[in-house]
Motif scaffolding. Structure first.
Motif, PDB file in Angstrom:
ATOM      1  N   PRO A 182       0.826  -1.203   0.000  1.00 23.44           N
ATOM      2  CA  PRO A 182       0.000   0.000   0.000  1.00 23.44           C
ATOM      3  C   PRO A 182       0.865   1.260   0.000  1.00 23.44           C
ATOM      4  O   PRO A 182       1.954   1.294   0.570  1.00 23.44           O
ATOM      5  CB  PRO A 182      -0.801  -0.116   1.301  1.00 23.44           C
ATOM      6  CG  PRO A 182       0.002  -1.005   2.169  1.00 23.44           C
ATOM      7  CD  PRO A 182       0.734  -1.941   1.253  1.00 23.44           C
ATOM      8  N   ALA A 183       0.343   2.281  -0.659  1.00 24.33           N
ATOM      9  CA  ALA A 183       1.064   3.557  -0.690  1.00 24.33           C
ATOM     10  C   ALA A 183       1.002   4.183   0.696  1.00 24.33           C
ATOM     11  O   ALA A 183      -0.030   4.160   1.361  1.00 24.33           O
ATOM     12  CB  ALA A 183       0.436   4.488  -1.719  1.00 24.33           C
ATOM     13  N   CYS A 184       2.107   4.720   1.157  1.00 23.38           N
ATOM     14  CA  CYS A 184       2.121   5.323   2.490  1.00 23.38           C
ATOM     15  C   CYS A 184       1.813   6.817   2.386  1.00 23.38           C
ATOM     16  O   CYS A 184       2.166   7.473   1.414  1.00 23.38           O
ATOM     17  CB  CYS A 184       3.449   5.085   3.195  1.00 23.38           C
ATOM     18  SG  CYS A 184       4.879   5.510   2.226  1.00 23.38           S
ATOM     19  N   GLN A 185       1.156   7.308   3.417  1.00 25.57           N
ATOM     20  CA  GLN A 185       0.786   8.718   3.456  1.00 25.57           C
ATOM     21  C   GLN A 185       1.889   9.493   4.155  1.00 25.57           C
ATOM     22  O   GLN A 185       2.569   8.974   5.036  1.00 25.57           O
ATOM     23  CB  GLN A 185      -0.524   8.893   4.204  1.00 25.57           C
ATOM     24  CG  GLN A 185      -1.674   8.175   3.527  1.00 25.57           C
ATOM     25  CD  GLN A 185      -2.956   8.290   4.335  1.00 25.57           C
ATOM     26  OE1 GLN A 185      -2.953   8.815   5.431  1.00 25.57           O
ATOM     27  NE2 GLN A 185      -4.037   7.787   3.775  1.00 25.57           N
ATOM     28  N   PRO A 186       2.060  10.746   3.788  1.00 25.04           N
ATOM     29  CA  PRO A 186       3.087  11.537   4.463  1.00 25.04           C
ATOM     30  C   PRO A 186       2.716  11.757   5.932  1.00 25.04           C
ATOM     31  O   PRO A 186       1.538  11.820   6.292  1.00 25.04           O
ATOM     32  CB  PRO A 186       3.102  12.857   3.690  1.00 25.04           C
ATOM     33  CG  PRO A 186       1.803  12.897   2.961  1.00 25.04           C
ATOM     34  CD  PRO A 186       1.388  11.483   2.735  1.00 25.04           C
ATOM     35  N   ALA A 187       3.734  11.840   6.748  1.00 23.29           N
ATOM     36  CA  ALA A 187       3.508  12.031   8.182  1.00 23.29           C
ATOM     37  C   ALA A 187       2.909  13.417   8.435  1.00 23.29           C
ATOM     38  O   ALA A 187       3.306  14.404   7.824  1.00 23.29           O
ATOM     39  CB  ALA A 187       4.831  11.885   8.937  1.00 23.29           C
ATOM     40  N   VAL A 188       1.961  13.462   9.341  1.00 20.36           N
ATOM     41  CA  VAL A 188       1.307  14.720   9.694  1.00 20.36           C
ATOM     42  C   VAL A 188       1.809  15.143  11.067  1.00 20.36           C
ATOM     43  O   VAL A 188       1.774  14.369  12.024  1.00 20.36           O
ATOM     44  CB  VAL A 188      -0.226  14.547   9.711  1.00 20.36           C
ATOM     45  CG1 VAL A 188      -0.904  15.846  10.115  1.00 20.36           C
ATOM     46  CG2 VAL A 188      -0.717  14.080   8.354  1.00 20.36           C
ATOM     47  N   ILE A 189       2.304  16.363  11.155  1.00 20.77           N
ATOM     48  CA  ILE A 189       2.797  16.873  12.434  1.00 20.77           C
ATOM     49  C   ILE A 189       1.617  17.498  13.172  1.00 20.77           C
ATOM     50  O   ILE A 189       0.939  18.384  12.653  1.00 20.77           O
ATOM     51  CB  ILE A 189       3.913  17.910  12.207  1.00 20.77           C
ATOM     52  CG1 ILE A 189       5.067  17.239  11.468  1.00 20.77           C
ATOM     53  CG2 ILE A 189       4.371  18.506  13.526  1.00 20.77           C
ATOM     54  CD1 ILE A 189       6.170  18.166  11.056  1.00 20.77           C
ATOM     55  N   ASP A 190       1.372  16.999  14.380  1.00 15.41           N
ATOM     56  CA  ASP A 190       0.223  17.477  15.154  1.00 15.41           C
ATOM     57  C   ASP A 190       0.468  18.835  15.795  1.00 15.41           C
ATOM     58  O   ASP A 190      -0.460  19.588  16.043  1.00 15.41           O
ATOM     59  CB  ASP A 190      -0.132  16.466  16.253  1.00 15.41           C
ATOM     60  CG  ASP A 190      -0.658  15.166  15.646  1.00 15.41           C
ATOM     61  OD1 ASP A 190      -1.135  15.215  14.501  1.00 15.41           O
ATOM     62  OD2 ASP A 190      -0.576  14.118  16.307  1.00 15.41           O
ATOM     63  N   GLN A 191       1.699  19.129  16.084  1.00 20.84           N
ATOM     64  CA  GLN A 191       1.973  20.373  16.796  1.00 20.84           C
ATOM     65  C   GLN A 191       2.847  21.293  15.959  1.00 20.84           C
ATOM     66  O   GLN A 191       3.519  20.866  15.043  1.00 20.84           O
ATOM     67  CB  GLN A 191       2.646  20.078  18.134  1.00 20.84           C
ATOM     68  CG  GLN A 191       3.953  19.306  17.954  1.00 20.84           C
ATOM     69  CD  GLN A 191       4.492  18.807  19.267  1.00 20.84           C
ATOM     70  OE1 GLN A 191       3.771  18.783  20.240  1.00 20.84           O
ATOM     71  NE2 GLN A 191       5.745  18.411  19.281  1.00 20.84           N
ATOM     72  N   ASP A 192       2.837  22.525  16.319  1.00 21.48           N
ATOM     73  CA  ASP A 192       3.616  23.535  15.620  1.00 21.48           C
ATOM     74  C   ASP A 192       5.076  23.415  16.047  1.00 21.48           C
ATOM     75  O   ASP A 192       5.386  23.413  17.242  1.00 21.48           O
ATOM     76  CB  ASP A 192       3.060  24.926  15.960  1.00 21.48           C
ATOM     77  CG  ASP A 192       3.746  26.008  15.161  1.00 21.48           C
ATOM     78  OD1 ASP A 192       4.275  25.680  14.087  1.00 21.48           O
ATOM     79  OD2 ASP A 192       3.741  27.163  15.613  1.00 21.48           O
ATOM     80  N   PRO A 193       6.015  23.308  15.123  1.00 18.95           N
ATOM     81  CA  PRO A 193       7.413  23.131  15.501  1.00 18.95           C
ATOM     82  C   PRO A 193       8.085  24.420  15.996  1.00 18.95           C
ATOM     83  O   PRO A 193       9.202  24.358  16.513  1.00 18.95           O
ATOM     84  CB  PRO A 193       8.062  22.641  14.218  1.00 18.95           C
ATOM     85  CG  PRO A 193       7.212  23.157  13.127  1.00 18.95           C
ATOM     86  CD  PRO A 193       5.815  23.209  13.677  1.00 18.95           C
ATOM     87  N   GLN A 194       7.440  25.564  15.882  1.00 22.61           N
ATOM     88  CA  GLN A 194       8.071  26.832  16.261  1.00 22.61           C
ATOM     89  C   GLN A 194       8.488  26.882  17.731  1.00 22.61           C
ATOM     90  O   GLN A 194       9.599  27.310  18.031  1.00 22.61           O
ATOM     91  CB  GLN A 194       7.144  28.006  15.924  1.00 22.61           C
ATOM     92  CG  GLN A 194       6.995  28.268  14.431  1.00 22.61           C
ATOM     93  CD  GLN A 194       8.315  28.587  13.750  1.00 22.61           C
ATOM     94  OE1 GLN A 194       9.246  29.101  14.369  1.00 22.61           O
ATOM     95  NE2 GLN A 194       8.404  28.252  12.477  1.00 22.61           N
ATOM     96  N   PRO A 195       7.648  26.455  18.703  1.00 23.40           N
ATOM     97  CA  PRO A 195       8.105  26.511  20.107  1.00 23.40           C
ATOM     98  C   PRO A 195       9.329  25.638  20.367  1.00 23.40           C
ATOM     99  O   PRO A 195      10.229  26.020  21.110  1.00 23.40           O
ATOM    100  CB  PRO A 195       6.905  26.016  20.903  1.00 23.40           C
ATOM    101  CG  PRO A 195       5.733  26.215  20.019  1.00 23.40           C
ATOM    102  CD  PRO A 195       6.242  26.084  18.629  1.00 23.40           C
ATOM    103  N   SER A 196       9.398  24.461  19.737  1.00 25.01           N
ATOM    104  CA  SER A 196      10.544  23.596  19.995  1.00 25.01           C
ATOM    105  C   SER A 196      11.807  24.193  19.358  1.00 25.01           C
ATOM    106  O   SER A 196      12.906  24.044  19.901  1.00 25.01           O
ATOM    107  CB  SER A 196      10.284  22.187  19.462  1.00 25.01           C
ATOM    108  OG  SER A 196      10.078  22.211  18.065  1.00 25.01           O
ATOM    109  N   ILE A 197      11.675  24.857  18.229  1.00 21.92           N
ATOM    110  CA  ILE A 197      12.828  25.512  17.612  1.00 21.92           C
ATOM    111  C   ILE A 197      13.339  26.623  18.507  1.00 21.92           C
ATOM    112  O   ILE A 197      14.562  26.766  18.714  1.00 21.92           O
ATOM    113  CB  ILE A 197      12.471  26.033  16.207  1.00 21.92           C
ATOM    114  CG1 ILE A 197      12.242  24.836  15.271  1.00 21.92           C
ATOM    115  CG2 ILE A 197      13.575  26.923  15.657  1.00 21.92           C
ATOM    116  CD1 ILE A 197      11.780  25.204  13.886  1.00 21.92           C
ATOM    117  N   ALA A 198      12.418  27.417  19.080  1.00 25.96           N
ATOM    118  CA  ALA A 198      12.835  28.492  19.991  1.00 25.96           C
ATOM    119  C   ALA A 198      13.536  27.907  21.213  1.00 25.96           C
ATOM    120  O   ALA A 198      14.541  28.451  21.692  1.00 25.96           O
ATOM    121  CB  ALA A 198      11.621  29.310  20.400  1.00 25.96           C
TER     122      ALA A 198
END
Length: 113
Positions: free
Chosen positions: A75-91
């Motif tokens: 089966p074709a795999c779906q792209p991963a969906v990020i549930d949270q915004d990465p901006q706080p972790s980058i900060a």
């Protein structure tokens, strides 16, 4: 491929007592009847070694078709969906990098013990 030659001319064709063929003539007759192509032709062993039905072509095609079927069944795999915004972790990571830079500068200057 080996050739079959006649026995020497001085060898009798049959034994005088029993009338049976001599060993050399018997060997020549056996060798020529076991060869498909005659005296200088291809022998039966060489033909069997080069037989096309033993080349494995059909098995190779079947394996390739099976591989294509197996690949198509995945089966074709779906792209991963990020549930949270990465901006706080980058900060947060930037803050940790700044802190580590301070410690490295302190170690270089000798102020940190």
């Amino acid at each position: 491929m080996t050739t079959i030659t006649l026995p020497r001319a001085d060898i009798a064709m049959t034994e005088t007592v029993s009338g049976a063929p001599t060993r050399d003539w018997y060997r020549w007759a056996r060798d020529i009847t076991e060869r498909v192509g005659g005296v200088v032709g291809t022998g039966t062993n060489e033909l069997a070694a080069s037989a096309f039905e033993d080349a494995g072509i059909e098995e190779t095609k079947a394996a390739l078709y099976r591989l294509a079927d197996d690949i198509g069944a995945v089966p074709a795999c779906q792209p991963a969906v990020i549930d949270q915004d990465p901006q706080p972790s980058i900060a947060q990571l930037l803050a940790e990098v700044a802190e580590l830079r301070k410690e490295v500068e302190g170690l270089k200057s000798g102020t940190v013990a």
